[in-house]
Design an enzyme around this catalytic site. Structure first.
Site, PDB file in Angstrom:
ATOM      1  N   ALA A 212     -75.893   8.174 -17.558  1.00 41.25           N
ATOM      2  CA  ALA A 212     -74.539   7.803 -17.968  1.00 41.25           C
ATOM      3  C   ALA A 212     -74.103   6.453 -17.398  1.00 41.25           C
ATOM      4  O   ALA A 212     -73.005   5.981 -17.677  1.00 41.25           O
ATOM      5  CB  ALA A 212     -73.553   8.885 -17.548  1.00 41.25           C
TER       6      ALA A 212
ATOM      7  N   GLY B  81     -65.933   7.284 -18.263  1.00 37.46           N
ATOM      8  CA  GLY B  81     -66.409   6.138 -17.498  1.00 37.46           C
ATOM      9  C   GLY B  81     -67.220   6.653 -16.327  1.00 37.46           C
ATOM     10  O   GLY B  81     -66.971   7.754 -15.847  1.00 37.46           O
ATOM     11  N   THR B  82     -68.168   5.848 -15.889  1.00 34.77           N
ATOM     12  CA  THR B  82     -69.022   6.352 -14.807  1.00 34.77           C
ATOM     13  C   THR B  82     -68.934   5.533 -13.531  1.00 34.77           C
ATOM     14  O   THR B  82     -67.870   5.441 -12.962  1.00 34.77           O
ATOM     15  CB  THR B  82     -70.455   6.523 -15.300  1.00 34.77           C
ATOM     16  OG1 THR B  82     -70.822   5.360 -16.025  1.00 34.77           O
ATOM     17  CG2 THR B  82     -70.568   7.740 -16.193  1.00 34.77           C
ATOM     18  N   THR B  83     -70.037   4.929 -13.116  1.00 33.00           N
ATOM     19  CA  THR B  83     -70.165   4.559 -11.707  1.00 33.00           C
ATOM     20  C   THR B  83     -69.356   3.331 -11.263  1.00 33.00           C
ATOM     21  O   THR B  83     -69.398   2.282 -11.917  1.00 33.00           O
ATOM     22  CB  THR B  83     -71.656   4.320 -11.402  1.00 33.00           C
ATOM     23  OG1 THR B  83     -72.385   5.365 -12.027  1.00 33.00           O
ATOM     24  CG2 THR B  83     -71.921   4.330  -9.931  1.00 33.00           C
TER      25      THR B  83
END
Lengths: 277, 235
Positions: A229, A54-56
């Site tokens: 991403a 998972g990113t931001t």
């Protein structure tokens, strides 16, 4: 000291669901002794385990509380693993949590944390203090340290409304469970440096709630613009970031149509400006 | 070496049951009523912090009479059971039936094997989509379990209270009506004709918690102001 019945009863009395699991069902924990000793199977020497990431996540305080938003993309290496993943969750009535890092473990830690808070509330008949919740989350992240050493790190962002103090507060963590209170705004994940730049320019003290939503979505837009991403708003699939607001009345999710309007305005203004960067 | 006196199993069990019944009969009563809006749990309890009614899980509540330390440990065990089960399977896999049967087993084991039986009587209530799907289980000190329809009355003056509640019960009651009926039952054996809000503990399992309050947790504890308000609504 002599081991009396009273001592035993007191030692066994725990309001923590995690402690209860550690004693009775350690196999159910997302991180456990079983994982600490042995190495997670990787794809070979030097090849990291392929698992969705998972990113931001961005979070910011505003006039009435605090807000947290996350994009919808999970990546596995250079492949998009999911366009629909949700990374921001209500932890309890007055707090939310966003997670970046190995998605599978992060989702399990989130679920455990939600049960942990609810369990405490039911056993004790009262809510934990916001600092108490933040410390519990830190302890969970620290328990995950052996997994983090093997590349399965989880980095959360925690936000809640502090009822006695009457304001929203933000906490960030490192992989060792270190807890840091953040002022104004904070972001975690691969797109965080771009989102952070946007927040620095867009955030101002005492933002009204609707402006705060727009600021968070625009910060994610900027992160998605430069970080592969992070997923931006997706008008084709009608996918918008997940945004939670926490204020005096509790935590609630900002409805889709409101986010569609906010994202639409941002995309439109960028298109009108006709700028490259 | 001294010889132990022989006591027949029948006598032993009878003595234990009498002992437990006496303990329970000293306490004040609890009423659990299933109604149109959900399930109302009403207890006579002057303490604002030592509860006789508690939340177990999303749709499940607990009510008890008898010794506080004994039913409190059972309540906590129930919360642990439900939370572990919901965490390891899924939240919808936690049912009142499962919980009630675990309680029945523990109460039964304590009644036969321990020095002294638990002096408690429990109710486990699960709210369903409609009143027909509500589950009310009554558990007694010896581990007997009964599946009740409509309402449960437990405690010291259960017979008198039960009579009064049975006279007024109908499935179409709303929460205010159910609470009024329960209070009318609880004062049935008293000199006074009403109970002040501060002397009762009231909680509800809200049938429409998802649509009304946006939460899957149906349990809601009413404070004194809420109780007074729901009592005054139709007077």
């Amino acid at each position: 000291m002599q081991e009396t019945t009273a001592n035993q009863v007191a030692a066994n009395a725990t309001s923590s669901f995690t402690e209860h699991l550690q004693r009775q069902r350690p196999d159910l924990l997302p991180f456990g002794q079983h994982a600490a000793g042995q190495h997670v199977q990787t794809g070979g020497p030097g090849v990291p385990l392929q698992a969705p990431h998972g990113t931001t996540i961005v979070a910011l305080t505003y006039a009435g509380g605090v807000l947290m938003a996350g994009d919808r993309r999970a990546t596995m290496g250079n492949v998009i693993a999911s366009r629909h993943i949700e990374k921001v969750f209500p932890a309890d009535q007055y707090s939310v949590l966003g997670i970046a890092g190995t998605a599978g473990i992060a989702l399990d830690i989130t679920r455990l944390f939600q049960v942990e808070l609810e369990h405490y509330e039911k056993i004790e008949g009262t809510l934990l203090s916001l600092d108490g919740k933040a410390n519990r989350l830190g302890a969970m992240i620290r328990s995950n340290l052996p997994m983090a050493m093997q590349g399965l790190a989880v980095v959360p962002l925690f936000a809640g409304f502090d009822r006695p103090a009457g304001k929203g507060r933000l906490f960030s963590y490192d992989v060792t469970g270190g807890r840091y209170e953040e002022q104004e705004h904070h972001t975690v994940g691969s797109g965080s440096m771009f989102a952070r730049g946007a927040l620095k320019k867009l955030w101002r003290p005492n933002l009204p709630e609707s402006d705060a939503v727009a600021v968070a979505v625009e910060a994610l837009y900027d992160a998605a613009d430069d970080d592969s991403a992070t997923g931006g708003p997706d008008p084709v699939r009608q996918l918008w970031p997940v945004v939670y607001i926490v204020n005096r009345t509790g935590a609630y999710r900002v409805p889709e149509r409101e986010l569609a309007a906010v994202a639409g305005t941002i995309i439109e203004s960028r298109a009108v400006a006709q700028r490259e960067a | 070496m001294t010889q132990q006196f022989y006591v027949s199993p029948e006598q032993l069990m009878k003595d234990r049951a009498d002992f437990a019944r006496k303990g329970i009969a000293r306490g004040r009563s609890v009423v659990v009523i299933s109604c149109r809006e959900g399930i109302a749990l009403v207890a006579e309890n002057p303490s604002p912090s030592l509860h006789k009614i508690g939340e177990i899980y999303d749709k499940i509540a607990f009510a008890a009479v008898g010794k506080y330390n004994e039913f409190e440990s059972l309540r906590q065990a129930g919360v642990r059971y439900a939370d572990v089960r919901g965490y390891s399977y899924d939240r919808e896999d936690v049912t009142a039936r499962g919980l009630a049967s675990v309680y029945a087993q523990s109460l039964g084991a304590v009644f036969t094997a321990e020095q002294k039986p638990f002096e408690v009587e429990l109710a486990v209530a699960e709210v369903g989509i409609s009143p027909d799907e509500d589950h009310l289980y009554r558990l007694t000190f010896d581990g007997s379990i009964a599946d009740e329809k409509g309402f449960i009355v437990m405690g010291g003056q259960a017979d008198k209270v039960s009579e009064a509640v049975a006279a007024g019960w109908q499935g179409e009651l709303d929460f205010a009506g159910a609470i009024r009926l329960a209070l009318a039952g609880l004062v049935a054996d008293k000199e006074a004709d009403t109970l002040p809000a501060s002397a009762v503990e009231v909680a509800v399992l809200d049938r429409g918690s998802e649509s009304n309050r946006g939460t899957r947790r149906a349990f809601r504890r009413l404070d004194d102001a809420d109780i007074t308000a729901s009592l005054g609504r139709e007077n």
